[in-house]
Design a protein around this motif. Structure first.
Motif, PDB file in Angstrom:
ATOM      1  N   ILE A 124       0.842  -1.195   0.000  1.00 38.68           N
ATOM      2  CA  ILE A 124       0.000   0.000   0.000  1.00 38.68           C
ATOM      3  C   ILE A 124       0.881   1.251   0.000  1.00 38.68           C
ATOM      4  N   ALA A 125       0.444   2.274  -0.741  1.00 38.01           N
ATOM      5  CA  ALA A 125       1.107   3.582  -0.731  1.00 38.01           C
ATOM      6  C   ALA A 125       0.055   4.673  -0.579  1.00 38.01           C
ATOM      7  N   VAL A 126       0.480   5.762   0.009  1.00 39.52           N
ATOM      8  CA  VAL A 126      -0.384   6.933   0.180  1.00 39.52           C
ATOM      9  C   VAL A 126       0.175   8.044  -0.695  1.00 39.52           C
ATOM     10  N   VAL A 127      -0.673   8.627  -1.546  1.00 43.60           N
ATOM     11  CA  VAL A 127      -0.264   9.690  -2.458  1.00 43.60           C
ATOM     12  C   VAL A 127      -0.753  11.034  -1.909  1.00 43.60           C
ATOM     13  N   ALA A 128       0.179  11.905  -1.592  1.00 42.43           N
ATOM     14  CA  ALA A 128      -0.190  13.244  -1.123  1.00 42.43           C
ATOM     15  C   ALA A 128      -0.693  14.058  -2.306  1.00 42.43           C
ATOM     16  N   MET A 129      -1.757  14.843  -2.054  1.00 42.99           N
ATOM     17  CA  MET A 129      -2.365  15.668  -3.083  1.00 42.99           C
ATOM     18  C   MET A 129      -2.490  17.107  -2.580  1.00 42.99           C
ATOM     19  N   GLY A 130      -2.850  18.010  -3.489  1.00 48.28           N
ATOM     20  CA  GLY A 130      -3.111  19.387  -3.098  1.00 48.28           C
ATOM     21  C   GLY A 130      -1.911  20.038  -2.422  1.00 48.28           C
ATOM     22  N   ARG A 131      -2.192  20.864  -1.427  1.00 44.78           N
ATOM     23  CA  ARG A 131      -1.111  21.562  -0.722  1.00 44.78           C
ATOM     24  C   ARG A 131      -0.222  20.588   0.040  1.00 44.78           C
ATOM     25  N   TYR A 132      -0.771  19.439   0.417  1.00 50.00           N
ATOM     26  CA  TYR A 132       0.048  18.409   1.056  1.00 50.00           C
ATOM     27  C   TYR A 132       1.080  17.894   0.064  1.00 50.00           C
ATOM     28  N   GLY A 133       0.653  17.599  -1.147  1.00 52.64           N
ATOM     29  CA  GLY A 133       1.592  17.143  -2.161  1.00 52.64           C
ATOM     30  C   GLY A 133       2.577  18.212  -2.569  1.00 52.64           C
ATOM     31  N   GLY A 134       2.186  19.483  -2.409  1.00 51.84           N
ATOM     32  CA  GLY A 134       3.071  20.580  -2.784  1.00 51.84           C
ATOM     33  C   GLY A 134       4.012  21.023  -1.692  1.00 51.84           C
ATOM     34  N   PHE A 135       4.091  20.275  -0.586  1.00 44.49           N
ATOM     35  CA  PHE A 135       4.954  20.656   0.543  1.00 44.49           C
ATOM     36  C   PHE A 135       4.536  22.015   1.098  1.00 44.49           C
ATOM     37  N   GLU A 136       3.229  22.318   1.028  1.00 47.75           N
ATOM     38  CA  GLU A 136       2.757  23.655   1.365  1.00 47.75           C
ATOM     39  C   GLU A 136       1.614  23.622   2.371  1.00 47.75           C
ATOM     40  N   LEU A 137       1.635  22.653   3.259  1.00 52.97           N
ATOM     41  CA  LEU A 137       0.581  22.541   4.262  1.00 52.97           C
ATOM     42  C   LEU A 137       0.581  23.760   5.180  1.00 52.97           C
ATOM     43  N   SER A 138      -0.601  24.122   5.633  1.00 49.87           N
ATOM     44  CA  SER A 138      -0.750  25.117   6.684  1.00 49.87           C
ATOM     45  C   SER A 138      -1.320  24.419   7.911  1.00 49.87           C
ATOM     46  N   TYR A 139      -1.426  25.180   9.026  1.00 51.01           N
ATOM     47  CA  TYR A 139      -1.871  24.548  10.270  1.00 51.01           C
ATOM     48  C   TYR A 139      -3.284  23.982  10.160  1.00 51.01           C
TER      49      TYR A 139
END
Length: 999
Positions: free
Chosen positions: A716-731
């Protein structure tokens, strides 16, 4: 016989030269050695004495030898003269020009008598040829002669004062008051010269000179700007002047005021006196130089700021029409003493404090006697603020001089007796040191010199005869520390006395007075604040004792924060959780950085405060590095803590506890160290990676054990998407993901799919368990077919779907797909699958470009919440995150097939690659990057301040001020923050209009 060595031992620096000069004095020279040894600088005093002898020899009215013989028989006169010559090079030069004035120092009354103010004024008036008793004195000497005569008389009086100060230690209050009287008389004499210059027109106006600041407070320095305000009224018989009433009088008063200022500040052969500064007048340097009473009143009632009333606290009529000046003071008094009730009082007070700090040149910060930390301004500001707060009801506090006001505050119980006495001693020392610094060259200076000769001279002038330079440095630094410590206590320790029994004779404010002081310092709910103080300080335990030590400092830091009430309330809650823990209060007491960081966090951020309340031991972290940890370090720790638990729920709670602690680390770093937004985004992303990986491992093992399987049937793998995939998460970001699995060789497809579904379900269940950390929302809505599609698919299923059914928006979503968690092989194969889809070799077709723009237009029209301000909505507003990110993503979809640098999930690196490929100008890219960074920072700041995510800039004034504070703006700069935001997003929206919509 005196030797060079003996001279050095008694204080001379150059014994050989001193021996030669003493010989030049003849027989009286040897008798003067003991007197010269008491001078601040014996060498300088001896040199000045020789110059004076030479000047007298050249003067027809006397001889140097006669003076020396008189000094030999008049020890007091000799002592005064030598002390002046050894401490003031400027007065030595004055005596060399006017040698007969040395006789002023023979006056036996100098030791005991302060000259009356009227006598000083009369002497100055007569010097310029004016009748001191005339209703409107006018100078009769020729203009240049009058100006020089005024300077000579001024120096004569100053010479007498300096002799009294140096030889007889007249005391700070008396010396400062005498200098203030001298300044007032000088202003009146200068006005007499001004009347002569203006001529007959001068009779059209009554002019009052109102002193402000130190002159107004009767505490002037030897050399200082003299702050004044000019008030005028038409003279009797000129009310109906032909050009409209006040026109003639206004011109006359303006000319008089201008000429007065020039008389005092002009440089002549006799030097200058001091600048007259009228910039404290209404509207400052841009306002009219003179105003009528009615004009002043109208301004103060409608437009004046709090700092202007603080300046008026010391207002005193000193020259010109004294009746008019007194009317002015009576008019402003009610407004001065109600200033603390004005809206914005706290903000204005904070702004005044900032102006003090901002005025310190960087190269002088450590040697500043006036503006630096622990300097004179700290004392004066503290005393004035307490006067403004408590002087409304207590008229005994309305004195102008700092020491007198401090004594009244102490008598009234607003300041502890010991603290008041210690602060008065420290202030008196600092002022005396300031006087000695200025006396040397009669120049306006507030910087303690660093060179050895100057420090030696200053130390000896203050009576520090043994190793004077080192002794002065030690004494000065001691008093600086005392002032800083007492400045903190002056406001806050008496507040504790209102609610707790403090040992010793500390002041006990009434509850009402304590509430008034808290309100003035920015606490919105003073009654609640007093309840918190009572809870924290009551009792006789060691904990309460340490709290009473800590709170005066913490209360000041809370008052400097955007929300002092929240800071104090948060501190109470954390202290109740940790108060009996041995390390907690000791750490706060002994490690100032930890205490200050804690105060900043509690008074600024609900988000970080909530984390601290859930994990009070996180206070320890505030003494450590606040840089985010690496994903590897986090996963190692999470795996280790999870391995200590057999139960999956307990294991994930342990993982989430690590996540909670690290969220606090990242938030604290942004709040107290200003961590860069990209570093914050990477830190939050790596923390999410580690949390999901640790939870995936736990879930895989739990499901395998539940089903009795020796090995997992799928990877199994988890694919980060959106701001998570862009290394741009906020709080406040969800973790947008897709799940993919790949059955192991030989495993049945149905068994593998069932196992994968169970693992994904377990991950979501475990991360949704009630706990004390902020939830990690795992959002899989970007998967194929959205909410209606399967939660997890195989690689082949993804390939089939994208080949047959996907739309351009899904390829756009894949731009940010980054497989970050789970099986490395599955992750690599998923990348191979999606790269040709999201980075098409031939770019987008015209129809696809139209479709992307159509979807963006629909998002703009439909997704903005009702009532939201499109100018300040962080995500969907004009020039906001969506505008910038859609623009960058369209460039990627169109050109990444041929431009390798565009094949990134991150917004800013994609922009940089677009510039290198000439797809966008560097200027436009910089505009988009600036807006993206600023809006991202604001979004984080809003979450930190409010404790929950929001995409709208707060409308609440206190929350908006806190956001500005998190962004690094100075207190009171909320409007500046908003203007910067609107400017950056407006410019970004202009770029979006060109690049996204038009090209």
């Amino acid at each position: 016989m005196t030797t060079a060595g003996q001279l050095v031992r008694v204080g001379f620096v150059d014994g050989a030269s001193a021996l030669e000069r003493l010989a030049a004095l003849g027989e009286p020279g040897a008798d003067l050695v003991p007197v010269l040894a008491q001078a601040a600088d014996p060498d300088l005093a001896l040199h000045g004495l020789l110059r004076l002898v030479e000047a007298l020899d050249d003067d027809e009215a006397g001889s140097g030898g006669a003076m020396l013989r008189e000094l030999a028989t008049d020890g007091d006169a000799a002592d005064r003269l030598v002390r002046v010559l050894g401490a003031s090079q400027a007065l030595a030069q004055h005596l060399a020009r006017h040698p007969q004035q040395w006789r002023e120092l023979k006056d036996p009354t100098l030791a005991t008598t302060r000259p009356p103010a009227f006598a000083v004024r009369s002497g100055l008036m007569r010097a310029v040829g004016a009748d001191p008793w005339a209703a409107v004195p006018i100078a009769t000497l020729a203009d240049a002669e009058a100006v020089d005569a005024l300077r000579v008389e001024y120096r004569r009086v100053l010479l007498r004062l300096a002799a009294r100060d140096l030889a007889h230690d007249v005391g700070l209050d008396d010396a400062a008051a005498e200098i203030s009287d001298l300044a007032a008389g000088t202003l009146d004499a200068a006005l007499a010269v001004a009347r002569a210059r203006v001529g007959e027109t001068a009779t059209c106006a009554r002019l009052a000179v109102v002193a402000m600041g130190k002159c107004g407070g009767h505490e002037l320095n030897y050399i200082s700007d003299v702050d004044v305000i000019f008030v005028f009224e038409p003279a009797e018989g000129h009310d109906d002047a032909g050009d409209g009433g006040n026109g003639t009088a206004l011109r006359a008063a303006t000319q008089l005021a201008s000429q007065l200022m020039q008389v005092c500040s002009d440089h002549t052969a006799e030097g200058t006196i001091w600048p007259v500064d009228a910039n404290l007048r209404p509207e400052g340097s841009r306002g009219p130089l003179v105003r009528t009473l009615a004009s002043h009143q109208g301004y103060y009632e409608k437009w004046a700021k709090t700092w202007e009333f603080q300046a008026l606290l010391k207002a005193r009529p000193v020259a010109g029409d004294m009746d008019l000046g007194q009317q002015y003071v009576q008019m402003i008094a009610p407004m001065v003493w109600s200033a603390a009730e004005r809206d914005g009082f706290v903000g204005d007070v904070q702004a005044m404090r900032r102006r003090v700090l901002d005025n310190i040149p960087k190269d002088q910060a450590e040697r500043q006697l006036k503006l630096g930390s622990g300097g004179l301004r700290d004392v004066e500001f503290a005393v004035q603020l307490l006067q403004l707060v408590h002087g409304r009801a207590d008229t005994s506090l309305r004195g102008g001089a700092t020491l007198s006001a401090l004594a009244a505050l102490t008598r009234g119980g607003y300041v502890g007796r010991r603290d008041g006495e210690a602060l008065a001693q420290a202030y008196a020392f600092l002022r005396r040191l300031e006087h000695r610094i200025q006396l040397f060259a009669l120049r306006r200076s507030h910087v303690v010199p660093e060179d050895e000769p100057s420090l030696r001279r200053l130390g000896r002038s203050l009576g520090l005869m043994s190793d004077p330079a080192a002794a002065l440095e030690k004494e000065w630094r001691h008093h600086r520390r005392e002032v800083r410590r007492l400045h903190e206590k002056l406001f806050y320790r008496p507040l504790l006395g209102a609610v707790a029994k403090l040992p010793g004779p500390d002041a006990r404010l009434s509850l009402q007075a304590a509430e008034e002081r808290l309100a003035a310092l920015g606490y919105a709910d003073p009654k609640a604040a007093l309840r918190h103080l009572e809870a924290l300080t009551s009792g006789v335990s060691r904990t309460s004792d340490i709290q009473r030590t800590l709170l005066p400092v913490l209360l000041e830091w809370f008052a400097d924060a955007p929300d002092p009430d929240a800071g104090l309330w948060g501190f109470r809650r954390i202290s109740e959780s940790l108060g009996r823990t041995p390390w907690y209060l000791t750490m706060l007491r002994d490690e100032g950085q930890v205490a200050q960081r804690l105060a900043t966090i509690l008074g600024t951020s609900r988000y970080a405060t909530d984390l601290l309340e859930r994990e009070p031991r996180g206070v320890k972290m505030l003494g450590e590095s606040l840089e985010p940890l690496s994903a590897e370090a986090l996963l190692t720790e999470m795996s280790a803590v999870a391995g200590r638990h057999d139960d999956a729920e307990d294991a994930v709670r342990a993982v989430r506890a690590v996540r909670r602690r690290e969220l606090l680390r990242i938030a604290a770093g942004e709040l107290v160290e200003g961590t860069d937004i990209e570093v914050v985004g990477r830190g939050l992303t790596r923390l999410t990676d580690a949390t999901l990986q640790a939870t995936l491992d736990i879930a895989m093992e739990a499901v395998r054990a539940q089903r009795g399987l020796a090995e997992a049937p799928t990877r199994i793998a988890v694919v980060a998407m959106g701001r998570y995939g862009g290394f741009e998460l906020s709080y406040g970001s969800d973790a947008d993901v897709m799940f993919v699995h790949d059955p192991v060789e030989g495993a049945e497809a149905q068994v593998a799919a069932s196992f994968a579904q169970a693992v994904i379900g377990e991950i979501r269940r475990l991360l949704a368990l009630p706990a004390t950390d902020p939830p990690l929302e795992v959002d899989a809505d970007l998967r194929p077919e959205g909410k209606g599609g399967p939660m997890v698919r195989t690689l082949e299923s993804y390939a089939a779907y994208y080949a047959k059914w996907s739309h351009v928006w899904e390829f756009q979503a894949l731009l940010r797909a980054d497989p970050v968690v789970g099986d490395e092989g599955v992750r690599a194969r998923f990348i191979e699958l999606i790269d040709p889809l999201r980075f098409p070799v031939d770019g987008l077709s015209d129809d696809d470009i139209v479709e992307v723009r159509r979807i963006k237009a629909r998002v703009d029209d439909e997704r903005l919440p009702r009532g939201a301000d499109p100018h300040t909505h962080l995500k969907l507003g004009r020039g906001g995150l969506a505008d910038v990110e859609w623009t960058v993503q369209l460039l990627q979809m169109r050109h990444a097939g041929r431009v390798e640098g565009l094949r990134t999930t991150q917004t800013l690196p994609a922009l940089e690659a677009a510039v290198k490929a000439d797809l966008i100008t560097a200027e436009d890219a910089a505009t988009l990057a600036e807006a993206w960074r600023l809006v991202s920072r604001v979004r984080n700041a809003v979450t930190l301040v409010r404790g929950k995510a929001a995409d709208q800039l707060p409308r609440d004034a206190r929350e908006r001020a806190a956001v500005a504070n998190v962004l690094g703006y100075a207190p009171g700069s909320t409007d500046g923050m908003l203007n910067d935001y609107l400017r950056a997003t407006r410019r970004a929206h202009g770029v979006v209009e060109r690049v996204f919509w038009d090209e």
